[in-house]
Design a protein around this motif. Sequence first.
Motif, PDB file in Angstrom:
ATOM      1  N   TYR A 126      15.219  -2.389  14.601  1.00 17.20           N
ATOM      2  CA  TYR A 126      14.205  -3.445  14.519  1.00 17.20           C
ATOM      3  C   TYR A 126      13.340  -3.464  15.772  1.00 17.20           C
ATOM      4  N   LEU A 127      13.966  -3.347  16.944  1.00 19.53           N
ATOM      5  CA  LEU A 127      13.225  -3.378  18.200  1.00 19.53           C
ATOM      6  C   LEU A 127      12.288  -2.183  18.346  1.00 19.53           C
ATOM      7  N   ALA A 145      21.092  -1.772  13.535  1.00 13.48           N
ATOM      8  CA  ALA A 145      19.996  -2.513  12.906  1.00 13.48           C
ATOM      9  C   ALA A 145      19.083  -3.156  13.950  1.00 13.48           C
ATOM     10  N   GLU A 146      19.672  -3.713  15.015  1.00 16.65           N
ATOM     11  CA  GLU A 146      18.859  -4.373  16.035  1.00 16.65           C
ATOM     12  C   GLU A 146      18.013  -3.370  16.813  1.00 16.65           C
ATOM     13  N   SER A 195      20.117  -7.719  11.586  1.00 13.72           N
ATOM     14  CA  SER A 195      21.143  -7.646  12.631  1.00 13.72           C
ATOM     15  C   SER A 195      21.745  -9.014  12.925  1.00 13.72           C
ATOM     16  N   VAL A 196      20.974 -10.093  12.709  1.00 14.68           N
ATOM     17  CA  VAL A 196      21.501 -11.436  12.969  1.00 14.68           C
ATOM     18  C   VAL A 196      22.686 -11.720  12.054  1.00 14.68           C
ATOM     19  N   ARG A 253      15.045  -8.547   9.912  1.00 17.31           N
ATOM     20  CA  ARG A 253      15.982  -8.507  11.038  1.00 17.31           C
ATOM     21  C   ARG A 253      17.390  -8.857  10.542  1.00 17.31           C
ATOM     22  N   TRP A 292      14.504   4.708  20.215  1.00 16.55           N
ATOM     23  CA  TRP A 292      14.579   3.441  20.937  1.00 16.55           C
ATOM     24  C   TRP A 292      14.957   3.771  22.369  1.00 16.55           C
ATOM     25  N   SER A 315      11.203 -10.871   7.800  1.00 19.01           N
ATOM     26  CA  SER A 315      11.138 -10.127   9.060  1.00 19.01           C
ATOM     27  C   SER A 315      11.938  -8.830   9.010  1.00 19.01           C
ATOM     28  N   TRP A 344      11.551   0.290  13.553  1.00 22.08           N
ATOM     29  CA  TRP A 344      12.173   1.222  12.602  1.00 22.08           C
ATOM     30  C   TRP A 344      11.657   2.640  12.785  1.00 22.08           C
ATOM     31  N   ASP A 398      15.998 -15.701   4.344  1.00 26.17           N
ATOM     32  CA  ASP A 398      15.102 -14.551   4.510  1.00 26.17           C
ATOM     33  C   ASP A 398      13.654 -15.014   4.713  1.00 26.17           C
TER      34      ASP A 398
END
Length: 350
Positions: free
Chosen positions: A185-186, A181-182, A145-146, A143, A193, A141, A189, A138
Amino acid sequence: MKLSKKNAVVVRKALSGWVDEGTLSAEQQQHLLQNMQVQPFDWRRLARYAFLAALASLVIAITSLFTDSWLLEQLSELFSLDAPVRMAIAAVLAVLVYIWALRRRLRYPDKRYSNEAILFIAILLTACALWQLGVWLDNGSGRVSVLLVLAAVLYGVIGWFSRSGLVWWFALLSLGNAFGAETGYLSGWGAYWLGMSYPIRFIAFGTVLIAAALLLKPPLAQRGLERVSLAMGLLYLFIALWILSIFGNYGDLDSWYSVHQIELLHWSLLFGIVAAAAIWLGLKNDDGMLRGFGLTFLGINLYTRFFEFFWDSMPKAIFFIVLGISLWALGHYAENIWRLGRQSQDATDD
């Protein structure tokens, strides 16, 4: 051959019908009946419910750990270890349980429910290992989704080669969460999108998953994963359509509160059209799963609209009278369909 009482009745009727038609002789009928054993109790169903109850008990036991001071003390010692050590412990345990489950499937393929229960434990251990990997790496970030993509890949590979619908289901579930989630994030939040709220994003995701399940049907069917893939695509699609029919493409609750329900009617119509299309395709292709999804979500759509439009405008007594009558009519209609199906089967058997 061991059969349940219900299946034994069907087999006896079929044999009698074939004797009447001259397909079988009376001697052949008796020979087949002598090789048929009726199980007085459905142990398979009991096994399924017992393993489901066992898994539920396991979940309850895990949640109960946090109310036990002694166990919390022991867990605190475990969590005092570094995250890489905790990850390694969970990963090793997951690998061992996967090996145990897959070897057991090869040796005892008929013990389906216990094998799936052991696989479920391995899936949970894999999730714990990935969680600790996230804690270890961690960087603030957010993120996640990774990690979810990694989970989807791991579950996908294991599910593909083990031909396990359960593990494959978790792969598709992780993939959907990774997509959500991705895109979150992009978008920072935010609510949108590329101009799409979460429901519209998952309508697109579910549609792509359904298309992939249909295009890749031969290899998926060969691994026994085609129906699971199609079901997950339909589930993503219909749940997203249902949420969209309630909230529309509004990400801001303040904006949604000021909207009249009639302004969202086009989303409800889209929901109904897709459900009707699923019913039609199910009837055309004799696909019970498509019919089931279509009928279930068409009913959910209709009852959701009933609550939206009449909860405030109709007296509560009349509201629940209408609701009760409609549910009674639905049950009566379903019962008639079931009776006609039984009569048709009995006529065919006779």
